[in-house]
Design a protein around this motif. Structure first.
Motif, short mmCIF file in Angstrom:
data_model
loop_
_atom_site.label_atom_id
_atom_site.label_comp_id
_atom_site.label_asym_id
_atom_site.label_seq_id
_atom_site.Cartn_x
_atom_site.Cartn_y
_atom_site.Cartn_z
N ARG A 84 0.82 -1.19 0.00
CA ARG A 84 0.00 0.00 0.00
C ARG A 84 0.87 1.26 0.00
O ARG A 84 1.96 1.29 0.58
N ALA A 85 0.35 2.31 -0.62
CA ALA A 85 1.07 3.59 -0.67
C ALA A 85 1.16 4.19 0.73
O ALA A 85 0.20 4.18 1.49
N LYS A 86 2.35 4.74 1.04
CA LYS A 86 2.56 5.38 2.33
C LYS A 86 2.08 6.83 2.29
O LYS A 86 1.69 7.36 1.26
N ALA A 87 2.14 7.49 3.46
CA ALA A 87 1.57 8.82 3.61
C ALA A 87 2.17 9.84 2.64
O ALA A 87 1.48 10.73 2.16
N HIS A 88 3.45 9.70 2.35
CA HIS A 88 4.10 10.71 1.51
C HIS A 88 3.81 10.54 0.02
O HIS A 88 4.17 11.41 -0.78
N GLU A 89 3.14 9.45 -0.34
CA GLU A 89 2.97 9.18 -1.77
C GLU A 89 1.54 8.90 -2.21
O GLU A 89 1.24 8.90 -3.40
N ILE A 90 0.63 8.67 -1.25
CA ILE A 90 -0.72 8.28 -1.65
C ILE A 90 -1.46 9.47 -2.28
O ILE A 90 -1.47 10.57 -1.73
N PRO A 91 -2.08 9.28 -3.43
CA PRO A 91 -2.80 10.38 -4.09
C PRO A 91 -4.24 10.46 -3.59
O PRO A 91 -4.80 9.47 -3.10
N TYR A 92 -4.86 11.62 -3.78
CA TYR A 92 -6.26 11.74 -3.35
C TYR A 92 -7.17 10.84 -4.16
O TYR A 92 -8.22 10.42 -3.66
N ASP A 93 -6.79 10.52 -5.38
CA ASP A 93 -7.62 9.62 -6.18
C ASP A 93 -7.89 8.30 -5.46
O ASP A 93 -8.97 7.71 -5.62
N ALA A 94 -6.92 7.84 -4.69
CA ALA A 94 -7.10 6.60 -3.94
C ALA A 94 -8.20 6.77 -2.89
O ALA A 94 -9.04 5.88 -2.70
N PHE A 95 -8.20 7.92 -2.23
CA PHE A 95 -9.25 8.20 -1.24
C PHE A 95 -10.60 8.30 -1.93
O PHE A 95 -11.60 7.75 -1.46
N SER A 96 -10.63 9.01 -3.03
CA SER A 96 -11.89 9.21 -3.75
C SER A 96 -12.50 7.87 -4.17
O SER A 96 -13.72 7.67 -4.08
N ALA A 97 -11.67 6.95 -4.63
CA ALA A 97 -12.17 5.64 -5.06
C ALA A 97 -12.79 4.88 -3.90
O ALA A 97 -13.85 4.26 -4.04
N GLN A 98 -12.16 4.93 -2.73
CA GLN A 98 -12.70 4.23 -1.58
C GLN A 98 -13.95 4.91 -1.02
O GLN A 98 -14.89 4.25 -0.57
N PHE A 99 -13.97 6.25 -1.06
CA PHE A 99 -15.17 6.96 -0.62
C PHE A 99 -16.35 6.63 -1.51
O PHE A 99 -17.47 6.47 -1.03
N SER A 100 -16.12 6.52 -2.80
CA SER A 100 -17.23 6.24 -3.71
C SER A 100 -17.82 4.86 -3.44
O SER A 100 -19.04 4.66 -3.51
N GLY A 101 -16.96 3.89 -3.12
CA GLY A 101 -17.46 2.55 -2.83
C GLY A 101 -18.14 2.47 -1.48
O GLY A 101 -19.26 1.95 -1.36
N ALA A 102 -17.51 3.00 -0.44
CA ALA A 102 -18.03 2.86 0.91
C ALA A 102 -19.18 3.80 1.21
O ALA A 102 -20.23 3.38 1.72
N VAL A 103 -18.99 5.09 0.91
CA VAL A 103 -19.99 6.08 1.31
C VAL A 103 -21.07 6.27 0.24
O VAL A 103 -22.27 6.19 0.53
N GLN A 104 -20.65 6.51 -1.00
CA GLN A 104 -21.64 6.68 -2.05
C GLN A 104 -22.45 5.40 -2.24
O GLN A 104 -23.67 5.43 -2.44
N GLY A 105 -21.77 4.26 -2.18
CA GLY A 105 -22.47 2.99 -2.33
C GLY A 105 -23.51 2.79 -1.25
O GLY A 105 -24.66 2.40 -1.52
#
Length: 266
Positions: A113-134
């Motif tokens: 998994r990507a660490k704090a210094h490298e993780i992009p917001y797109d990764a967060f957006s993808a998980q939010f769409s599945g968990a929250v939007q879903g």
């Protein structure tokens, strides 16, 4: 769609054997264990899937008349609305319980998994769409049926990583934390309608498709840190979900139950 109102009369939640249950992502891994647990209790189950058509159909075929496989991307509201229509057409009654389990493209391997210094917001957006939007889509689509039934159950699948962030699953954990917030605010808003909204949060489970990449040493370390000296299985996790769907939990809402063998104390 007719919106439910606070004037509707709440009715007792039906027994599990009388329920129609939607399990999102219900064909594989934890979702399959949840589906099988409800079927074992006599419920009729809508097995939602996106990429696991073969597994969903095979499971439904083993339970004719009591399970139906329906493909839908929970992130797409139109597909979710169609899912509920198909479910009611199949069983002749609305869904009583929604279990939000679907997981968007995630592998539980901390080393990858990507660490704090490298993780992009797109990764967060993808998980939010599945968990929250879903979850938002499925709950809102379920409300007209809940209103007609006079009650409803929502169980969201969370994680113990809120309290014990030992691996850098930044995007996944943030999305599940947001889902916990939605659980509690929706519980307050929908409670007067006879609808309960709860969360069951596990740790690493032994073993699901998502945790298949986890090194054995990690499982051993987790087991050693629990009072039960074991890693929770999908079937054990499913037991807690059954509780929140059942009449036994009629006075419980807005709660987050951690099911991880006692690893995390909340």
């Amino acid at each position: 769609m007719t919106s439910p109102t606070t004037e509707q009369t709440s009715r007792p939640t039906p027994a599990l054997a009388e329920q129609i249950v939607l399990v999102t992502g219900g064909a594989r891994g934890l979702g399959r264990a949840l589906t099988e647990a409800f079927l074992h209790e006599g419920a009729r189950v809508v097995i939602n899937h996106l990429t696991s058509e073969g597994a969903a159909l095979e499971l439904a075929e083993r339970h004719p008349g009591r399970a139906v496989a329906v493909r839908a991307d929970v992130r797409d509201r139109a597909q979710v609305e169609a899912l509920f229509t198909q479910a009611e057409d199949a069983f002749g009654a609305p869904v009583d319980t929604v279990v939000n389990n679907a997981l968007t493209g995630f592998s539980f391997n901390g080393d990858a998994r990507a660490k704090a210094h490298e993780i992009p917001y797109d990764a967060f957006s993808a998980q939010f769409s599945g968990a929250v939007q879903g979850a938002l889509n499925t709950i809102q689509a379920a409300l007209p049926g809940f209103a007609r039934a006079g009650s409803g159950r929502v169980v969201n699948v969370g994680t113990n990583l809120f309290q014990h962030p030992v691996v850098p699953y930044h995007d996944y954990t943030a999305a599940k934390a947001a889902l916990l917030a939605l659980t509690r605010t929706f519980a307050a808003d929908l409670g007067p309608l006879g609808i309960t909204v709860n969360m069951v949060s596990g740790g690493l489970l032994r073993t699901t498709d998502a945790s298949a990449a986890t090194p054995e040493a990690v499982f051993d370390a987790i087991a050693a840190g629990t009072p039960l000296q074991s890693v929770t299985t999908p079937a054990e996790f499913a037991d807690a979900v059954l509780f929140f769907a059942s009449p036994w939990s009629r006075s419980v809402t807005g709660q987050n139950l951690v099911v991880d063998g006692g690893l995390v104390k909340d």
